[in-house]
Write an enzyme that holds these catalytic residues in place. Structure first.
Site, PDB file in Angstrom:
ATOM      1  CG  ASN A   1     -17.864  14.006  36.842  1.00  0.00           C
ATOM      2  OD1 ASN A   1     -17.482  14.045  35.666  1.00  0.00           O
ATOM      3  ND2 ASN A   1     -17.634  15.007  37.683  1.00  0.00           N
TER       4      ASN A   1
ATOM      5  CG  ASP B   1     -17.780  18.691  41.066  1.00  0.00           C
ATOM      6  OD1 ASP B   1     -17.842  17.926  40.092  1.00  0.00           O
ATOM      7  OD2 ASP B   1     -17.428  19.878  40.973  1.00  0.00           O
TER       8      ASP B   1
ATOM      9  N   GLY C   1     -11.681  14.768  25.096  1.00  0.00           N
ATOM     10  CA  GLY C   1     -11.980  13.334  25.132  1.00  0.00           C
ATOM     11  C   GLY C   1     -10.819  12.433  25.526  1.00  0.00           C
ATOM     12  CB  SER C   2      -7.523  12.929  27.150  1.00  0.00           C
ATOM     13  OG  SER C   2      -7.813  13.467  28.430  1.00  0.00           O
TER      14      SER C   2
ATOM     15  CG  HIS D   1     -13.833  17.274  40.550  1.00  0.00           C
ATOM     16  ND1 HIS D   1     -14.452  18.271  39.816  1.00  0.00           N
ATOM     17  CD2 HIS D   1     -13.103  17.896  41.513  1.00  0.00           C
ATOM     18  CE1 HIS D   1     -14.117  19.449  40.327  1.00  0.00           C
ATOM     19  NE2 HIS D   1     -13.303  19.254  41.356  1.00  0.00           N
TER      20      HIS D   1
END
Ligand code: GRF
Length: 200
Positions: free
Chosen positions: A102, A145, A12-13, A104
């Protein structure tokens, strides 16, 4: 306000970086209203609870309908994947088309796709002899992705790099890139189709 749900499976950083940026007033138009994980032991769950954000563990046998219901109830406008290791059901992708992003840890469209996660990504970058890597924020569609690229930042590959060292260098860039992307989205500058439709 842009209401955000963060979905994660691990430490969870990135969630923490986004949360801190909001707390520090760097993203004035957004708030995290919900955290969802598929992993009961995920660090992101503890972090969310520590910060008083509603956090839900959805087991693998719980259906996409439940996820959609939670997002709907919380009036979520933007779904932020941050280390979410489960492929999103296509029903969720279509219900939130262009409203799921997202991050990546590579320069997409290269070094993405099935199996390209965690240290596998950085290992592949080093094996290919690349001189640079980076992080990419992109829209989520039905393929891993694959969706439209919104923002990228490069980092150098250094002589003698290990996958772990490169991962760390990329991760620290993610922690500023992801909050930046969300700020730009909240300001209507990065994902205009979302801001027009869903920000109140
Ligand atoms: C990050 O490296 C991100 O690029 C990838 O998963 C990792 C999540 O890390 N999608 P964290 O849980 O945010 O610390």
């Amino acid at each position: 306000m842009l209401k955000i749900a963060v979905l994660g499976s691990g430490r969870g950083s990135n969630f923490q970086a986004i949360f801190s940026a909001i707390q520090d007033g760097k993203i004035p138009l957004a708030e995290i209203v919900l955290v969802i994980t598929n992993n009961a032991g995920a660090g992101i769950l503890d972090l969310a609870r520590k910060h008083g954000i509603p956090a839900v563990h959805l087991g693998n046998n719980q259906r996409a309908d439940k996820l959609c219901e939670l997002l709907h109830e919380a009036k979520v406008a933007l779904v932020v994947l941050a280390g979410y290791m489960k492929k999103l059901d296509t029903r969720v992708v279509s219900a939130y088309r262009n409203r799921i992003i997202n991050i990546h840890p590579a320069l997409l469209p290269r070094f993405g796709g099935k199996g390209m996660y965690g240290l596998h990504v950085h290992d592949a970058v080093l094996r290919a002899g690349e001189r640079e890597s980076g992080a990419t924020v992109h829209v989520v569609d039905e393929e891993y992705d694959h969706g439209r690229i919104l923002l990228q930042q490069r980092v150098p590959v250094l002589d003698g790099d290990t996958p772990e060292a490169l991962a760390q260098r990329v991760l620290s860039v993610e922690h500023s890139l992801y909050p930046d992307a969300i700020r730009l989205i909240a300001e209507g500058k990065l994902l205009p189709e979302l801001t027009g439709a869903a920000v109140h």
